[in-house]
Design an enzyme around this catalytic site. Structure first.
Site, PDB file in Angstrom:
ATOM      1  CB  THR A 240      -0.895   0.020   1.258  1.00 32.27           C
ATOM      2  OG1 THR A 240      -1.589  -1.220   1.342  1.00 32.27           O
ATOM      3  CG2 THR A 240      -1.883   1.168   1.199  1.00 32.27           C
TER       4      THR A 240
ATOM      5  CE  LYS B  81      -4.757  -1.773   1.248  1.00 37.72           C
ATOM      6  NZ  LYS B  81      -5.514  -2.779   1.977  1.00 37.72           N
TER       7      LYS B  81
ATOM      8  CE  LYS C 297       1.714   2.080   4.832  1.00 41.29           C
ATOM      9  NZ  LYS C 297       1.100   1.185   3.887  1.00 41.29           N
TER      10      LYS C 297
END
Ligand code: NAP
Length: 295
Positions: free
Chosen positions: A97, A173, A242
């Protein structure tokens, strides 16, 4: 068919994914920054290599499953990186990701040497990776995607194609992880509201995950949030931070406000500041309980 593949990154996700490929009969060359993690793979017949470049063979296929933008770019573009050996017609399937911007930079770098970059981030936790039941979101050059279809059949239970521009898969995503984090916040607040009124939060999770919200996120994450069960981490809270950072940066790039993402980002930052970076990201719920005066 040539069942040889390179694999970089043996974290919570990469390890079971690489093992799945070994079990399916692939000859796997593996690299991990901390080399001791390769032992499980070499015991099962994979070949550990000392640097990322060595997982590649010219014109072959490599997969990377690494933490973040820096990890993928260093491992791919650095000295002795994957791209220094992948060569023309090689395919790099990048399953981490990462930011759409990094995916676009990586795609361009692959283009320049005639190699193909396919973004293929996944939904599913390490248990799903072990069972070959990931959901894979794919984008990249058509021929390269066709060439790696059989690999996706081993790792996933289905894939969704978002066209030729790799960065689109990374946007999808991030959209998915924003939805999951939003559901976690909603469950944490709802369960805590019930608890403040003397109702068992586990009964609330049970009721709604069987009736109005009978879906994996409410069932599995809901159970962890209801039971305050956040260790061991299957997806580290630091990685959740993140991802919310990437959601907000993508929102800024698209000139849109995301007030809910702002709230979630702050929830993750608070949790990291409280020393919770290494627990599961469902642990963001602890901060909700604390704000309500519960321990
Ligand atoms: P993880 O357990 O933290 O593993 C991270 C991997 O990246 C390790 O192999 C680590 O190497 C490597 N790495 C970190 N920084 C590096 C650097 N600067 N250079 C080279 N290698 C570096 O993470 P994970 O849970 O497997 O997640 C991997 C990716 O999949 C992430 O992008 C995550 O967001 C995504 N993802 C995770 C899940 C999940 O449920 N866990 C689900 C879907 C997607 P070391 O072993 O040396 O630390």
């Amino acid at each position: 068919m040539n069942k040889t593949i390179g694999f970089a990154g043996l974290g919570n996700m990469g390890l079971p994914m690489a093992l799945k490929l070994v079990d399916d009969g692939y000859k796997v060359r593996v690299w991990n920054r901390s080399p001791e993690k390769c032992v499980v793979l070499s015991d099962r017949g994979a070949t550990p290599v000392p640097e990322p470049a060595a997982i590649a063979e010219p014109g072959g296929i490599v997969i990377s499953m690494l933490a973040d933008d820096t990890a993928v770019e260093d491992t791919t573009l650095g000295e002795n990186g994957i791209l220094s050996r992948l060569g023309a017609d090689g395919v790099h399937v990048s399953m981490s990701t990462i930011s759409p911007a990094a995916a676009a930079r990586l795609a361009e770098a692959h283009d320049m040497v005639g190699a193909c970059y396919v973004a293929a981030p996944v939904f599913g936790r390490p248990e799903a990776a072990k069972a070959g039941k990931l959901w894979i979101v794919v984008a990249g050059p058509e021929q390269a995607k066709q060439r790696v279809e059989t690999v996706f059949d081993v790792l996933g239970q289905g894939s969704f194609d978002f066209g030729e521009k790799p960065e689109k898969a990374n946007v999808v995503k991030l959209v998915g992880n924003f939805l999951i984090a939003s559901a976690m916040e909603a469950m944490a607040e709802a369960f805590t509201l019930a608890e403040k009124h003397g109702i068992d939060r586990r009964e609330i999770a049970e009721l709604f995950s069987r009736t109005l919200f009978p879906c994996p996120i409410y069932q599995n994450y809901g159970k962890a949030i209801a039971e305050n069960h956040h260790e061991p981490a299957r997806f580290k809270l630091s990685l959740g931070l993140k991802d919310l950072d990437l959601v907000l940066k993508s929102a800024a790039a698209g000139t849109m406000p995301m007030p809910l993402a702002d709230l979630l980002y702050n929830r993750f930052i608070t949790s990291v500041a409280k020393g919770r970076a290494e627990i599961d990201w469902t642990g963001l719920a602890l901060a909700v309980s604390e704000d309500a005066g519960l321990t």
